[in-house]
Design an enzyme around this catalytic site. Structure first.
Site, PDB file in Angstrom:
ATOM      1  CD  GLN A  78     -40.895 -77.318  49.601  1.00  0.00           C
ATOM      2  OE1 GLN A  78     -41.534 -78.048  48.863  1.00  0.00           O
ATOM      3  NE2 GLN A  78     -39.826 -77.724  50.235  1.00  0.00           N
ATOM      4  CG  PHE A  79     -40.680 -70.175  52.408  1.00  0.00           C
ATOM      5  CD1 PHE A  79     -39.458 -69.857  52.977  1.00  0.00           C
ATOM      6  CD2 PHE A  79     -41.633 -70.822  53.179  1.00  0.00           C
ATOM      7  CE1 PHE A  79     -39.200 -70.175  54.305  1.00  0.00           C
ATOM      8  CE2 PHE A  79     -41.387 -71.139  54.497  1.00  0.00           C
ATOM      9  CZ  PHE A  79     -40.157 -70.821  55.059  1.00  0.00           C
ATOM     10  CB  THR A  80     -37.807 -74.388  52.042  1.00  0.00           C
ATOM     11  OG1 THR A  80     -38.609 -75.411  51.464  1.00  0.00           O
ATOM     12  CG2 THR A  80     -38.362 -73.971  53.394  1.00  0.00           C
TER      13      THR A  80
END
Length: 150
Positions: A78-80
């Site tokens: 989850q790059f966010t």
């Protein structure tokens, strides 16, 4: 590397309405990978996750690890988690590693968690549009950053 770790009684990830991974009792881990993450970060964070005592013992104290309870892990990229929200209203994800760097590190994280836990873990698919469902037990949610270990 930044992780959000949630103690769950169950969790699943779906891609295009098909289950990609699911677990019963254990940990749902959301992982954000930066360009400067190393294999040492992965080794440290994997050990920490598997040994972290966030499951209740017979007296109701958080004194047991996912390893102690023979629990499971569902790992989702989850790059966010790496959003920078200091300026304006649109988050910047400049700290997130590009796929060419992040995918091998994500695969190494899977391998290291499996080695530490001594069993296979469930995963999402890197870069896919995923729907995650979970029942957070407690609720217990822990934030862990490999750069804050010193």
């Amino acid at each position: 590397m930044r992780l959000v770790i949630q103690r769950v009684s169950e969790a699943a990830v779906r891609i295009k309405n098909k289950v990609a991974g699911q677990i019963e009792t254990g940990l749902l881990i959301l992982a954000g990978i930066t360009s400067d993450d190393t294999e040492e970060d992965i080794r440290w964070i994997s050990r920490k996750v598997v040994q972290m005592r966030i499951f209740s013992d017979a007296e109701g104290k958080m004194n047991r690890s996912v390893q102690d309870i023979d629990g499971n892990i569902l790992l989702i990229s989850q790059f966010t988690l790496l959003a920078n929200t200091k300026k304006g209203n649109r988050p910047s994800f400049i700290e997130a590693a590009p796929p060419a760097i992040a995918i091998p590190l994500y695969e190494k994280l899977i391998s290291e968690l499996e080695s530490e836990l001594d069993k296979k873990i469930a995963t999402g698919v890197f870069g896919a549009d995923m729907q995650v469902s979970l029942i957070n037990d407690g609720p217990v949610t822990i934030y862990l950053d490999s750069k804050n270990r010193v």
